[in-house]
Design an enzyme around this catalytic site. Sequence first.
Site, mmCIF file in Angstrom:
data_model
loop_
_atom_site.group_PDB
_atom_site.id
_atom_site.type_symbol
_atom_site.label_atom_id
_atom_site.label_comp_id
_atom_site.label_asym_id
_atom_site.label_seq_id
_atom_site.Cartn_x
_atom_site.Cartn_y
_atom_site.Cartn_z
ATOM 1 N N CYS A 120 0.769 -1.052 -0.115
ATOM 2 C CA CYS A 120 -0.160 0.031 -0.037
ATOM 3 C C CYS A 120 0.996 1.139 -0.006
ATOM 4 C CB CYS A 120 -0.981 0.179 1.106
ATOM 5 S SG CYS A 120 -2.295 1.078 1.101
ATOM 6 N N CYS A 122 0.024 4.231 1.785
ATOM 7 C CA CYS A 122 -0.290 5.187 2.834
ATOM 8 C C CYS A 122 0.656 5.462 3.679
ATOM 9 C CB CYS A 122 -1.652 5.106 3.358
ATOM 10 S SG CYS A 122 -1.735 3.304 4.387
ATOM 11 N N CYS A 130 -3.677 6.180 0.145
ATOM 12 C CA CYS A 130 -3.322 4.932 -0.548
ATOM 13 C C CYS A 130 -2.799 4.928 -1.789
ATOM 14 C CB CYS A 130 -4.284 3.765 -0.134
ATOM 15 S SG CYS A 130 -4.901 3.607 1.697
ATOM 16 N N LYS A 195 -12.454 -5.012 1.996
ATOM 17 C CA LYS A 195 -11.950 -4.213 3.402
ATOM 18 C C LYS A 195 -12.764 -2.989 3.240
ATOM 19 C CE LYS A 195 -7.803 -1.258 4.359
ATOM 20 N NZ LYS A 195 -6.445 -1.035 4.124
ATOM 21 N N ARG A 217 -11.274 7.554 3.725
ATOM 22 C CA ARG A 217 -10.829 6.464 2.761
ATOM 23 C C ARG A 217 -12.143 5.932 2.258
ATOM 24 N NH1 ARG A 217 -5.464 6.527 3.975
ATOM 25 N NH2 ARG A 217 -4.839 5.557 5.836
ATOM 26 N N GLU A 233 -16.247 -7.705 -4.917
ATOM 27 C CA GLU A 233 -14.991 -7.506 -4.845
ATOM 28 C C GLU A 233 -14.425 -8.894 -4.941
ATOM 29 O OE1 GLU A 233 -12.955 -5.025 -4.564
ATOM 30 O OE2 GLU A 233 -14.267 -3.469 -4.170
ATOM 31 N N LYS A 248 -11.584 -7.802 6.206
ATOM 32 C CA LYS A 248 -11.102 -6.532 7.361
ATOM 33 C C LYS A 248 -11.957 -5.661 7.454
ATOM 34 C CE LYS A 248 -7.380 -3.522 7.691
ATOM 35 N NZ LYS A 248 -6.424 -2.864 6.836
ATOM 36 N N SER A 274 -6.314 -3.008 14.396
ATOM 37 C CA SER A 274 -6.042 -2.431 15.579
ATOM 38 C C SER A 274 -6.948 -1.911 16.735
ATOM 39 C CB SER A 274 -5.119 -1.154 15.206
ATOM 40 O OG SER A 274 -5.900 -0.247 14.468
ATOM 41 N N TYR A 313 -2.980 -8.857 16.292
ATOM 42 C CA TYR A 313 -1.794 -8.541 17.105
ATOM 43 C C TYR A 313 -1.741 -9.226 18.203
ATOM 44 C CZ TYR A 313 -2.392 -4.480 13.958
ATOM 45 O OH TYR A 313 -2.487 -3.839 12.869
HETATM 46 C C1 PBG Z 1 -3.129 0.017 4.696
HETATM 47 C C2 PBG Z 1 -3.635 -0.674 5.905
HETATM 48 C C3 PBG Z 1 -4.381 -0.007 6.993
HETATM 49 C C4 PBG Z 1 -4.533 -1.408 7.992
HETATM 50 C C5 PBG Z 1 -3.821 -2.240 7.218
HETATM 51 N N1 PBG Z 1 -3.279 -2.019 6.035
HETATM 52 C C6 PBG Z 1 -5.024 1.035 7.417
HETATM 53 C C7 PBG Z 1 -5.883 1.743 6.653
HETATM 54 O O1 PBG Z 1 -6.550 1.409 5.641
HETATM 55 O O2 PBG Z 1 -6.269 2.961 7.127
HETATM 56 C C8 PBG Z 1 -5.380 -1.230 9.106
HETATM 57 C C9 PBG Z 1 -5.019 -2.398 10.126
HETATM 58 C C10 PBG Z 1 -5.212 -2.172 11.496
HETATM 59 O O3 PBG Z 1 -6.112 -1.263 11.787
HETATM 60 O O4 PBG Z 1 -4.789 -3.022 12.291
HETATM 61 N N2 PBG Z 1 -3.946 0.713 3.902
#
Ligand code: PBG
Length: 323
Positions: A120, A122, A130, A195, A217, A233, A248, A274, A313
Amino acid sequence: MTFFRGRRLRRTPTIRGLVQETRLNRQDLIQPYFVMETDDPYFIKPISAMPGQNQFGLAKLVERVGRAMDQGLFACILFGIPKTKDSSGSQAWAESGITQRAVAALKRSYPDLCVITDVCLCEYTSHGHCGLVSGQEVLNDPTLELLAKTALSHARAGADMVAPSDMMDGRVGAVRAALDSGGFMDLPILSYAVKYASGFYGPFREAAESPPQFGDRKTYQMDPANRLEAFREVRADVEEGADLLMVKPALPYLDILRDLREATDLPLAAYQVSGEYAMIKAAAQNGWIDEQTVVLETLTGIKRAGADLILTYFAEQVLGWMQ
Ligand code: PBG
């Protein structure tokens, strides 16, 4: 009187073990790591919204991964944070970029570790989006070539798998073509196929220092309200050559995982992101929930819903509990 006696199979740990339907294995878990381009290779900085997670300098990362492998770590995914960012994110595909160097260092020390890279822009762009930006717009097609170059550079550094997470249309095909023409026809693509534009990525953006500097985004990530769109998708990514698919975040989208498990025969991954991690940590630190019970319950639920692999994590911690 006869009625269903479900309790017969719950009476002892042995009986419960015999009839248990879903089991977590160490091979299911993928630990994400944040690697920082720093002068001090032993740099380590805790991420405040993700207790227990850190940004690592290169040598520190290698050390940490070694300890995790002693506990049974099988696979990891890397997020690189470069020293300098620019409008095109050029450090993403730099031959001696931080991600490329981290992949090479990990593979040199641990040839058996499966090293996956997040593809990516970003983390590398000054605007935090991104893809390439024109005015307020994130450009799709011009971004594809940059993503393809990035994936190829990860492959050359020794990555075992690349995971495009940018949500540009056509990216899986572009990455596949670049890998094939570079001689990496056997390198698998784990597509972040489904995603969602999620509030649960908040802590990650601190960790990767990648919050968008304007807007959000939503023009490229999916609307959390949509289910059928996930099928579209997935269909596109399968046609373009994805080898594994990802959903995700994980917990708010278990229905999607279940749907896709039935709709595709490709391996399916889920990313416990996260914010999902932060919520559990915060509640556990307050003594409001029991951390181990809740972590294992969420991961088991994600697997039960249909995930073969889980990016989490908590991977290192769970491996510790498994010992
Ligand atoms: C990159 C990306 C992101 C995450 C994984 N790859 C951030 C986003 O899309 O803003 C998020 C992973 C997480 O929150 O643990 N684009």
